[in-house]
Scaffold this active site. Structure first.
Site, PDB file in Angstrom:
ATOM      1  N   ALA A 177     -85.415  49.514   2.583  1.00 14.79           N
ATOM      2  CA  ALA A 177     -86.318  49.705   3.690  1.00 14.79           C
ATOM      3  C   ALA A 177     -87.242  48.769   4.332  1.00 14.79           C
ATOM      4  O   ALA A 177     -86.815  47.517   3.945  1.00 14.79           O
ATOM      5  CB  ALA A 177     -87.012  50.813   3.122  1.00 14.79           C
ATOM      6  N   GLY A 234     -82.753  51.010  -0.161  1.00 13.26           N
ATOM      7  CA  GLY A 234     -82.750  51.978   0.776  1.00 13.26           C
ATOM      8  C   GLY A 234     -81.274  51.500   1.490  1.00 13.26           C
ATOM      9  O   GLY A 234     -80.215  52.713   2.088  1.00 13.26           O
ATOM     10  N   GLU A 284     -78.777  53.158  -1.142  1.00 14.71           N
ATOM     11  CA  GLU A 284     -78.231  55.007  -0.784  1.00 14.71           C
ATOM     12  C   GLU A 284     -78.453  54.710   0.647  1.00 14.71           C
ATOM     13  O   GLU A 284     -77.692  56.263   0.626  1.00 14.71           O
ATOM     14  CB  GLU A 284     -80.233  54.989  -1.281  1.00 14.71           C
ATOM     15  N   GLU A 316     -85.933  48.458  -6.117  1.00 11.30           N
ATOM     16  CA  GLU A 316     -87.068  49.171  -6.106  1.00 11.30           C
ATOM     17  C   GLU A 316     -88.054  49.473  -7.025  1.00 11.30           C
ATOM     18  O   GLU A 316     -89.552  48.764  -7.047  1.00 11.30           O
ATOM     19  CB  GLU A 316     -86.754  50.143  -5.758  1.00 11.30           C
TER      20      GLU A 316
HETATM   21  N1  T1G Z   1     -87.795  44.498   4.401  1.00 18.19           N
HETATM   22  C1  T1G Z   1     -88.803  43.711   5.487  1.00 18.19           C
HETATM   23  N2  T1G Z   1     -88.339  41.896   4.969  1.00 18.19           N
HETATM   24  C2  T1G Z   1     -87.652  41.861   4.320  1.00 18.19           C
HETATM   25  C3  T1G Z   1     -87.438  42.729   3.399  1.00 18.19           C
HETATM   26  C4  T1G Z   1     -87.601  44.186   3.500  1.00 18.19           C
HETATM   27  N3  T1G Z   1     -86.169  45.082   2.752  1.00 18.19           N
HETATM   28  N4  T1G Z   1     -86.140  41.793   2.381  1.00 18.19           N
HETATM   29  C5  T1G Z   1     -86.207  40.713   3.086  1.00 18.19           C
HETATM   30  N5  T1G Z   1     -86.945  40.820   3.982  1.00 18.19           N
HETATM   31  C6  T1G Z   1     -87.953  39.335   4.380  1.00 18.19           C
HETATM   32  C7  T1G Z   1     -88.577  38.471   3.372  1.00 18.19           C
HETATM   33  O1  T1G Z   1     -89.902  38.682   3.557  1.00 18.19           O
HETATM   34  C8  T1G Z   1     -87.345  36.887   4.378  1.00 18.19           C
HETATM   35  O2  T1G Z   1     -89.080  37.136   5.694  1.00 18.19           O
HETATM   36  C9  T1G Z   1     -86.562  37.416   5.083  1.00 18.19           C
HETATM   37  O3  T1G Z   1     -86.673  38.216   5.163  1.00 18.19           O
HETATM   38  C10 T1G Z   1     -85.632  36.249   4.400  1.00 18.19           C
HETATM   39  O4  T1G Z   1     -86.160  36.571   2.675  1.00 18.19           O
HETATM   40  C11 T1G Z   1     -85.906  54.081   0.321  1.00 18.19           C
HETATM   41  C12 T1G Z   1     -88.199  52.424  -0.320  1.00 18.19           C
HETATM   42  C13 T1G Z   1     -82.098  40.713   0.931  1.00 18.19           C
HETATM   43  C14 T1G Z   1     -82.076  39.743  -1.952  1.00 18.19           C
HETATM   44  O5  T1G Z   1     -86.217  45.229  -2.439  1.00 18.19           O
HETATM   45  O6  T1G Z   1     -84.000  40.986  -2.057  1.00 18.19           O
HETATM   46  O7  T1G Z   1     -85.592  50.327   0.485  1.00 18.19           O
HETATM   47  O8  T1G Z   1     -90.184  35.219   5.006  1.00 18.19           O
HETATM   48  O9  T1G Z   1     -86.341  35.387   1.893  1.00 18.19           O
HETATM   49  O10 T1G Z   1     -83.413  34.614  -0.873  1.00 18.19           O
HETATM   50  O11 T1G Z   1     -85.326  53.594  -1.773  1.00 18.19           O
HETATM   51  O12 T1G Z   1     -84.514  38.855   0.897  1.00 18.19           O
HETATM   52  O13 T1G Z   1     -88.122  35.151   6.687  1.00 18.19           O
HETATM   53  O14 T1G Z   1     -90.362  36.177   7.681  1.00 18.19           O
HETATM   54  O15 T1G Z   1     -86.066  36.873  -0.201  1.00 18.19           O
HETATM   55  O16 T1G Z   1     -81.745  35.112   1.236  1.00 18.19           O
HETATM   56  C15 T1G Z   1     -85.213  47.382  -1.491  1.00 18.19           C
HETATM   57  C16 T1G Z   1     -85.917  42.837  -1.127  1.00 18.19           C
HETATM   58  C17 T1G Z   1     -86.538  47.732  -0.456  1.00 18.19           C
HETATM   59  C18 T1G Z   1     -84.390  43.712  -1.251  1.00 18.19           C
HETATM   60  C19 T1G Z   1     -83.000  37.839   0.440  1.00 18.19           C
HETATM   61  N6  T1G Z   1     -84.943  46.118  -1.108  1.00 18.19           N
HETATM   62  N7  T1G Z   1     -85.710  41.409  -0.367  1.00 18.19           N
HETATM   63  O17 T1G Z   1     -83.022  37.288  -0.269  1.00 18.19           O
HETATM   64  O18 T1G Z   1     -83.951  36.403   1.481  1.00 18.19           O
HETATM   65  S1  T1G Z   1     -86.977  49.394  -0.899  1.00 18.19           S
HETATM   66  C20 T1G Z   1     -85.498  44.982  -1.762  1.00 18.19           C
HETATM   67  C21 T1G Z   1     -84.460  40.982  -1.246  1.00 18.19           C
HETATM   68  C22 T1G Z   1     -86.249  50.825  -0.269  1.00 18.19           C
HETATM   69  C23 T1G Z   1     -85.794  52.890  -0.454  1.00 18.19           C
HETATM   70  C24 T1G Z   1     -86.830  51.717  -1.192  1.00 18.19           C
HETATM   71  C25 T1G Z   1     -84.102  39.311  -0.862  1.00 18.19           C
HETATM   72  C26 T1G Z   1     -82.431  39.585  -0.628  1.00 18.19           C
HETATM   73  P1  T1G Z   1     -89.255  35.296   6.685  1.00 18.19           P
HETATM   74  P2  T1G Z   1     -85.779  36.260   1.092  1.00 18.19           P
HETATM   75  P3  T1G Z   1     -82.977  35.631   0.223  1.00 18.19           P
END
Ligand code: T1G
Length: 699
Positions: free
Chosen positions: A60, A99, A102, A122
Site C-alpha cells: 500500500a 498489499g 495480497e 506490515e
Molecule cells: N509506500 C510509499 N512509498 C514507498 C513504499 C510504500 N509502500 N515503499 C518504498 N517507498 C518509497 C521510499 O520512501 C523511497 O522514497 C523509495 O520508495 C525507494 O524506497 C494493505 C497496509 C520496496 C524493499 O512495508 O521495504 O501494504 O526516499 O529507499 O532500498 O496489507 O522500499 O526515494 O523518496 O526503501 O530499494 C507494506 C516498504 C506497506 C514495503 C525497496 N510494504 N518498502 O527498497 O528502496 S503496508 C512495505 C520497502 C501494506 C497492506 C498493508 C522498500 C523496498 P524516496 P527504498 P529500496
C-alpha cells in the site's frame, strides 16, 4: 499512465506503472479495478497483472496512511480480482510486498522471476496485512507457517515460496514474456479461476493453547509491540470463522493498527531512515567518489567489525595493525564472528569464506598507497589519531578519503594533522559494527561536499543508515547519552536501585537499561576517561562516584562477573547484589545526599526529558539536520524502541508544551543548569508551534 490495459492475442494484460515501487495508491487501485472489470466483458481468455519498473507492487502507499481511505479499497480490488470469471495471473519481479503480495494472492495463479521475493512486512510498520493476507496465507501454507511469515515480516525468495505453495511457477529471463507463456499454458490446460478463499484451512493441531503459546513467544521476541498480537488474533479467526467473516475481522483489527500510536511511530521511522541520507543544499551534481578499495587502521573489536561491514558488501578491505601479533588476533576475531554467523544458519560456509577472503592484513602503511578510503579505528586518544592521520597523509594517494571512527573527539583537530582537511570526515560506527545499522557521518569544517556525498552513498551501500552530524563532543548519539547516563547515576544516588532504574526503562521499551549497558561495556571505560579529566571537566561527582567506587573494588561489570549487578559465571544471568546497595548508600552519605523513594514515573521522565532537551539543543545548533535524524540515531544506535518513534517523535506525541512543563519543573526542583529548557523548545512552545512547523520554516 498508472494502469494500462492491452490485449495480446487471447490475453488481457494489466500493466501498473507507479514509480518508484508501484505502491498501491488510490489511482492504482482504481485503475486495476477498472481494468479487471473491462476484462470481464471482452473475449480475452485470461488476465495477466504485471508491473513496469524495478519491482512488482511493494505494498500500500504508506504515505496515504493517516488520511481517509478513498474507495476502491484494496480489499474491494482484491475481491474483484478473485471473483473474476477468467483466470487471473500475477507476474512477480522484484519484491511483491504487503498489499502487493495480497493482491497477488487474490489472483488465481502466481508466477515469478527466480530473483524475486515476496513477503508481508506490515508488522514492521505496526500494521497487519489488511487485505486478506492473514486469511489467505494460512489456507495456502498452514497456520504455523503463516504465523511465522506474517509476524516476522520477512521476505521469502521465489524458490522458497514455490516450495511452500505461495507461488506456482518460477522462471528466469524476461518477466512479461515468461508470464504470458505461463498464462497460455494454463488456458491450454483448461485451468479456470482457482480461489484461495475456497480452500479450507488444513486441519492441524493448532489449538487455542498453541495460539496462546505463540502469543507468549511474541511477547518476548516482539516485546511491547501490539501488531504481532493482533496478527495472531486474525490467523486464529481464519481458523474459526468463514472466509468472509474472517476478512471483516481482519479489516477491523487492521484499522485499529492504522490508528495506533505504535504504527504512527514506526511509519515515522520508515520515512526518517530514508530521509536521513539526504543532505539539503548538497548540490545534486556533486558525484560521490568511487570507492573500490578500503583500508581499516586497527584490528580491534571496532576495526574488525567495520572491516566485516565492507567485506559483507563485497568491498575488498586491507586491515592494518602495528604488528603481526595484533593483526593475527584481529583476523582471528573476524574468523570467529563469521563462524558464529554460519553456526546460526545466517550465512553459508562458502559465503563466510568468500567474505573473509576479501579482508587482507598488513603491518605496512605503504600498502595503503592505492586505497580509496581509509577508516581509522584506533585508541580514543587525540595524539594517537593525529599521528595516524599524519602518516596517512604521507602514504595515501590524492583524493583518498581519510575517515576517523572516533566516537566523540574533534574531527577538525584530526583533520588539521593532514595537508588535506577537505578529504577528512568522521565515520562513527556502533559496536558491533558489522551488526548495528547506524553510521554517524561527521562533517568537519573543511570536509568537501563530495566527501559527504560519498559517505552517505557508501553508508547505504554497506547496509547502514547514515546520519549527518556536526562536530561537537559526542556528535548526536553520545552527546545525548551523556545526559541520559547522568540521570541514571543521579536517580541511583538519590534513592533508586539499579534494578528499579533498568526495569523502568526496559518496560518503556529500551533494549537494555542504562546500568546493564554500563556493565556490558565495562565500567572501567568511563573510569579511565575520567582519569584524564580535571574535577571541573568531570562534572557533578554525584554522577560518577558510585561507578568509580565499583571500579576501584574491581567490579568492572560483566567481564569481572560483577558491576552494578552480580553475574552468574555460567549463564551470565544478572541479579541484584546487596554489596552494591551498600556502596550506593555509602557514596550517598559521602556526598551528603538524603536518599528517598523515587517513583517509576519520575525515573522514566528524567531519562526521557534529558534525551529530548539535549535533542533540541542539537537541532538548534545545527548538529543534526532534522528531528527524524535524531530519532534514527537513537533507535538504531541506542536501542530506543522503534515503536515509539525515537526521542523527538515521542516528544511530539506527548506534546511540546507538556514536555516543556516537565523539564521546567525539573529545572525548578533541582536548580541544575542542564535542566534549563532548550531555547528552541521554549520558542516553539511560546509560539504554539510543532517541530514540523520549525522544519517547514527551515526548508
Ligand atoms: N509506500 C510509499 N512509498 C514507498 C513504499 C510504500 N509502500 N515503499 C518504498 N517507498 C518509497 C521510499 O520512501 C523511497 O522514497 C523509495 O520508495 C525507494 O524506497 C494493505 C497496509 C520496496 C524493499 O512495508 O521495504 O501494504 O526516499 O529507499 O532500498 O496489507 O522500499 O526515494 O523518496 O526503501 O530499494 C507494506 C516498504 C506497506 C514495503 C525497496 N510494504 N518498502 O527498497 O528502496 S503496508 C512495505 C520497502 C501494506 C497492506 C498493508 C522498500 C523496498 P524516496 P527504498 P529500496
Amino acid at each position: 499512465m498508472l494502469v494500462s490495459y492491452r490485449r495480446v492475442d487471447e490475453l488481457a494484460v494489466i500493466s501498473i506503472n507507479n514509480p518508484p515501487v508501484n505502491a498501491l495508491s488510490h489511482g492504482v487501485r482504481k485503475g486495476v479495478l477498472e481494468a479487471i472489470t473491462t476484462a470481464q466483458t471482452d473475449d480475452s481468455k485470461a488476465i495477466v497483472i504485471l508491473c513496469e519498473g524495478r519491482t512488482f507492487i511493494a505494498g500500500a502507499d504508506i504515505s496515504e496512511f493517516g488520511k481517509p481511505i478513498e474507495e476502491p479499497s484494496l480489499p474491494q480490488v482484491n475481491a474483484a480480482i478473485e471473483d473474476s470469471a477468467k483466470p487471473v495471473i500475477a507476474a512477480i519481479h522484484g519484491t511483491a510486498l504487503g498489499g502487493g503480495f495480497e493482491l497477488a494472492l487474490s489472483c488465481h495463479y502466481r508466477c515469478a522471476l527466480d530473483s524475486a521475493a515476496v513477503g508481508l512486512p506490515e508488522v514492521n510498520l505496526g500494521l497487519l496485512p489488511g487485505a486478506g493476507g492473514t486469511q489467505r496465507v494460512p489456507r495456502l501454507i498452514g497456520v504455523k507457517a503463516a504465523l511465522d511469515m506474517i509476524t516476522s515480516g520477512q521476505k521469502i525468495s521465489a524458490q522458497k515460496a514455490l516450495e511452500q505453495g505461495l507461488i506456482d511457477r518460477v522462471f528466469d529471463g524476461q518477466v512479461e514474456e515468461s508470464a504470458l507463456a505461463y498464462a497460455r499454458e494454463l488456458i491450454t490446460a483448461g485451468a479456470g479461476p482457482r480461489r484461495i478463499s475456497e480452500i479450507a484451512i488444513p486441519q492441524e493441531s493448532f489449538d487455542s493453547e498453541a495460539f496462546d503459546a505463540y502469543r507468549n513467544l511474541l511477547r518476548k521476541r516482539k516485546r511491547g509491540q501490539e501488531a504481532p498480537q493482533r496478527i495472531v488474533d486474525c490467523i486464529e479467526a481464519a481458523m474459526e470463522k468463514s472466509f468472509d467473516e474472517g476478512l471483516v475481522y481482519e479489516r477491523s483489527r487492521f484499522v485499529e493498527c492504522c490508528q495506533s500510536e505504535q504504527s504512527a511511530a514506526l511509519r515515522h521511522i520508515f520515512f526518517a531512515e530514508r530521509q536521513a541520507p539526504k543532505v539539503p543544499g548538497l548540490d545534486k551534481a556533486v558525484a560521490p567518489r568511487a570507492i573500490d578499495r578500503v583500508a581499516i587502521i586497527g584490528a580491534g573489536t571496532m576495526g574488525g567489525g567495520i572491516a566485516m561491514s565492507f567485506a559483507n558488501a563485497g568491498i575488498p578491505v586491507t586491515l592494518l595493525e602495528l604488528n603481526q601479533k595484533a593483526l593475527d588476533a584481529g583476523q582471528a576475531l573476524i574468523a570467529r564472528n563469521y563462524a558464529t554467523t554460519v553456526s546460526k544458519g545466517k550465512l553459508s560456509q562458502e559465503q563466510a569464506v568468500a567474505r573473509q577472503g576479501l579482508i587482507s592484513g598488513t603491518t605496512d602503511y605503504e600498502d595503503l598507497a592505492d586505497v580509496d578510503l581509509v577508516i581509522e579505528a584506533v585508541f580514543e586518544s587525540m595524539d594517537v589519531k593525529r599521528q595516524v592521520f599524519g602518516r596517512l597523509d604521507q602514504v595515501c594517494k590524492e583524493g583518498a578519503i581519510l575517515a576517523s571512527n572516533t566516537s566523540y573527539l574533534d574531527v577538525n583537530e584530526i583533520a588539521a594533522a593532514t595537508s588535506r582537511p577537505q578529504d577528512v570526515v568522521g565515520l562513527h560506527f556502533f559496536s558491533p559494527a558489522n551488526v548495528m545499522r547506524l553510521l554517524e557521518v561527521v562533517r568537519a569544517d573543511k570536509t568537501a561536499e563530495d566527501v559527504i556525498a560519498t559517505a552517505m552513498a557508501l553508508g547505504k551501500r554497506i547496509g547502514k543508515v547514515p546520519v549527518l552530524a556536526g562536530v561537537c563532543y559526542g556528535f548526536i548519539g553520545n552527546r545525548m547519552l551523556r545526559q541520559y547516563a547522568r540521570e541514571a547515576q543521579l536517580c541511583m544516588i538519590e534513592g533508586a536501585e539499579p534494578g528499579q532504574i533498568d526495569g523502568v526503562l526496559t518496560r518503556f521499551g529500551m533494549a537494555m537499561g542504562p546500568l546493564a549497558v554500563g556493565d556490558l561495556a565495562g565500567l572501567d571505560i568511563g573510569y579511565k576517561a575520567r582519569q584524564a579529566l580535571t574535577d571541573e571537566q568531570k562534572g557533578d561527582p554525584r554522577s560518577y562516584c558510585i561507578a568509580d567506587a565499583l571500579v576501584e573494588m574491581g567490579r568492572l561489570g560483566q567481564k569481572t562477573g560483577a558491576g552494578y549487578y552480580r553475574y552468574d559465571p555460567d549463564t551470565r544471568a544478572r541479579s541484584a547484589d546487596p554489596e552494591v546497595l551498600a556502596v550506593i548508600e555509602e557514596q550517598a552519605k559521602l556526598q551528603g545526599v538524603e536518599r528517598r523513594v523515587l517513583s517509576d514515573e519520575e525515573i522514566l521522565d528524567r531519562h526521557l526529558m534529558a534525551l529530548i532537551n539535549e535533542g533540541f539543543r542539537i537541532l538548534e545548533e545545527g548538529i543534526a539536520q532534522r528531528p527524524g535524524d535524531i530519532d534514527v540515531v537513537y533507535v538504531h544506535g541506542y536501542g530506543f524502541p522503534s515503536y515509539r518513534g525515537g526521542p523527538m517523535f515521542y516528544a511530539s506525541q506527548r506534546g511540546l508544551s507538556a514536555v516543556y512543563e516537565r523539564i521546567e519543573s525539573l529545572h525548578k526542583s533541582t536548580g541544575e543548569a542542564h535542566w534549563a529548557p532548550a531555547p528552541l523548545l521554549t520558542e516553539l512552545v511560546r509560539n504554539n508551534q510543532t517541530l514540523g512547523d520549525w522544519m517547514a520554516k527551515k526548508n
